[in-house]
Design a protein around this motif. Structure first.
Motif, PDB file in Angstrom:
ATOM      1  N   ALA A  68      -3.910  10.971   1.896  1.00 43.51           N
ATOM      2  CA  ALA A  68      -3.181  11.534   3.045  1.00 43.51           C
ATOM      3  C   ALA A  68      -3.774  11.085   4.373  1.00 43.51           C
ATOM      4  CB  ALA A  68      -3.157  13.057   2.954  1.00 43.51           C
ATOM      5  N   ASP A  69      -5.098  10.961   4.448  1.00 41.92           N
ATOM      6  CA  ASP A  69      -5.727  10.524   5.701  1.00 41.92           C
ATOM      7  C   ASP A  69      -5.338   9.087   6.044  1.00 41.92           C
ATOM      8  OD1 ASP A  69      -7.003  12.990   6.064  1.00 41.92           O
ATOM      9  OD2 ASP A  69      -8.797  12.330   4.982  1.00 41.92           O
ATOM     10  N   LEU A  70      -5.257   8.236   5.046  1.00 39.68           N
ATOM     11  CA  LEU A  70      -4.862   6.840   5.272  1.00 39.68           C
ATOM     12  C   LEU A  70      -3.444   6.769   5.830  1.00 39.68           C
ATOM     13  CD1 LEU A  70      -5.195   3.756   5.009  1.00 39.68           C
ATOM     14  CD2 LEU A  70      -4.474   3.991   2.608  1.00 39.68           C
ATOM     15  N   TYR A  71      -2.529   7.494   5.229  1.00 41.62           N
ATOM     16  CA  TYR A  71      -1.130   7.405   5.662  1.00 41.62           C
ATOM     17  C   TYR A  71      -0.898   8.104   6.987  1.00 41.62           C
ATOM     18  CZ  TYR A  71      -0.534   4.962   1.419  1.00 41.62           C
ATOM     19  OH  TYR A  71      -0.669   4.006   0.438  1.00 41.62           O
ATOM     20  N   SER A  72      -1.678   9.106   7.285  1.00 45.50           N
ATOM     21  CA  SER A  72      -1.616   9.735   8.602  1.00 45.50           C
ATOM     22  C   SER A  72      -2.073   8.740   9.674  1.00 45.50           C
ATOM     23  CB  SER A  72      -2.486  10.991   8.627  1.00 45.50           C
ATOM     24  OG  SER A  72      -2.448  11.595   9.887  1.00 45.50           O
ATOM     25  N   PHE A  73      -3.158   8.020   9.383  1.00 46.99           N
ATOM     26  CA  PHE A  73      -3.651   7.003  10.311  1.00 46.99           C
ATOM     27  C   PHE A  73      -2.595   5.911  10.514  1.00 46.99           C
ATOM     28  CE2 PHE A  73      -5.815   3.196  11.639  1.00 46.99           C
ATOM     29  CZ  PHE A  73      -6.710   3.650  12.591  1.00 46.99           C
ATOM     30  N   ILE A  74      -2.060   5.408   9.413  1.00 51.10           N
ATOM     31  CA  ILE A  74      -1.037   4.362   9.488  1.00 51.10           C
ATOM     32  C   ILE A  74       0.156   4.848  10.304  1.00 51.10           C
ATOM     33  CG2 ILE A  74       0.680   3.086   8.136  1.00 51.10           C
ATOM     34  CD1 ILE A  74      -1.480   2.972   5.881  1.00 51.10           C
ATOM     35  N   ASP A  75       0.597   6.064  10.035  1.00 48.91           N
ATOM     36  CA  ASP A  75       1.761   6.612  10.730  1.00 48.91           C
ATOM     37  C   ASP A  75       1.523   6.695  12.234  1.00 48.91           C
ATOM     38  OD1 ASP A  75       4.442   7.806  10.081  1.00 48.91           O
ATOM     39  OD2 ASP A  75       3.589   9.432  11.287  1.00 48.91           O
ATOM     40  N   ASP A  76       0.308   7.073  12.632  1.00 53.70           N
ATOM     41  CA  ASP A  76      -0.030   7.146  14.056  1.00 53.70           C
ATOM     42  C   ASP A  76       0.063   5.783  14.744  1.00 53.70           C
ATOM     43  OD1 ASP A  76      -0.478   9.881  13.981  1.00 53.70           O
ATOM     44  OD2 ASP A  76      -2.661   9.685  13.841  1.00 53.70           O
ATOM     45  N   TRP A  77      -0.245   4.721  14.019  1.00 51.21           N
ATOM     46  CA  TRP A  77      -0.289   3.379  14.592  1.00 51.21           C
ATOM     47  C   TRP A  77       0.975   2.566  14.343  1.00 51.21           C
ATOM     48  CZ3 TRP A  77      -4.083   0.981  17.513  1.00 51.21           C
ATOM     49  CH2 TRP A  77      -5.214   1.756  17.762  1.00 51.21           C
ATOM     50  N   MET A  78       1.861   3.045  13.474  1.00 49.91           N
ATOM     51  CA  MET A  78       3.038   2.270  13.086  1.00 49.91           C
ATOM     52  C   MET A  78       3.816   1.793  14.315  1.00 49.91           C
ATOM     53  SD  MET A  78       4.453   0.949  10.496  1.00 49.91           S
ATOM     54  CE  MET A  78       3.554   1.817   9.231  1.00 49.91           C
ATOM     55  N   GLY A  79       4.093   0.490  14.337  1.00 52.12           N
ATOM     56  CA  GLY A  79       4.853  -0.099  15.439  1.00 52.12           C
ATOM     57  C   GLY A  79       4.023  -0.493  16.639  1.00 52.12           C
ATOM     58  N   SER A  80       2.745  -0.137  16.679  1.00 55.47           N
ATOM     59  CA  SER A  80       1.899  -0.564  17.804  1.00 55.47           C
ATOM     60  C   SER A  80       1.918  -2.084  17.867  1.00 55.47           C
ATOM     61  CB  SER A  80       0.460  -0.067  17.626  1.00 55.47           C
ATOM     62  OG  SER A  80       0.404   1.336  17.656  1.00 55.47           O
TER      63      SER A  80
END
Length: 187
Positions: A68-80
C-alpha cells in the motif's frame, strides 16, 4: 557567485544529464489519465484500501498482494512531468524517482544514476521479478540510461520523457527490446 563556482556546479550536473531517462513509448496511463479512486485523484490518501483496489484492478492482481505504501507513493507522483536532473513533482527524472521510491517506501538509499544503480543489484531474469525490483533499459546505445520499478504482472512504473510518471508494460515490444538488466538492489 564566481565563474569558477558556476563552472563547478555545471560540471557536477553534467553526469546527471547524460544518465537520464530515455523512455518515450506508450504507457497504460500518464498525464492525461490520472487514476480516479472514489471520485477524485486524492482519494487514495484518505483510504489506502480504495487506492490498492484501483491499482490491483489495473495490474490484474489481488489488492492484498500490493504494498500500500508503494502505490500511495506512485499515486502521489503519477503524471509528474519529466525533467532532466529534476527532483520535484514539477519535474523529475527516472533515477531520482526510483531513488525516492526506495528512500520513502523501502527506507534504502540508492545511487543517483541509473547506471550506478544497475551495478548494485542481484540480477534476475524478467520472469523472476517481484514487486520493488528494478528494471534497466538502454535507449541511447550500450550504456544503461533508464530505470523503473517493477510492480506486478509485467508492469513497471517509471518516468517517461513525454508522459512523466507512468505505468507501462515491460512486455511491450518497444520496451522489451531495450531491456538490459533487472534485479533486486543489494543495498
Amino acid at each position: 557567485m564566481t565563474l569558477t563556482k558556476h563552472l563547478s556546479i555545471l560540471l557536477l550536473l553534467v553526469p546527471f544529464v547524460f544518465a537520464s531517462c530515455g523512455a518515450k513509448k506508450k504507457t497504460l496511463y500518464g498525464n492525461n489519465h490520472k487514476p480516479t479512486v472514489g471520485g477524485s485523484h486524492s482519494a487514495g490518501k484518505k483510504n489506502k484500501s480504495n487506492l490498492t483496489a484501483y491499482y490491483a484492478e489495473l495490474l490484474g492482481t489481488d489488492s492484498k498482494s500490493l504494498n500500500a505504501d508503494l502505490y500511495s507513493f506512485i499515486d502521489d507522483w503519477m503524471g509528474s512531468p519529466h525533467r532532466m536532473g529534476g527532483l520535484t513533482r514539477s519535474g523529475i527524472d527516472c533515477s531520482a524517482f526510483v531513488g525516492m521510491v526506495y528512500n520513502e517506501v523501502y527506507r534504502k538509499d540508492l545511487p543517483r544514476t541509473s547506471r550506478d544503480m544497475a551495478e548494485r543489484i542481484k540480477r534476475k531474469y524478467d520472469d523472476q521479478l517481484k514487486e520493488g525490483d528494478l528494471v534497466f533499459f538502454s535507449f541511447g546505445g550500450r550504456d544503461i540510461d533508464h530505470v523503473g520499478v517493477y510492480l506486478q504482472n509485467g508492469k513497471f512504473v517509471h518516468v517517461s520523457t513525454k508522459q512523466g510518471v507512468v505505468i507501462s508494460n515491460l512486455k511491450d515490444v518497444w520496451y522489451y527490446k531495450y531491456l538490459k538488466r533487472c534485479g533486486t538492489p543489494t543495498i
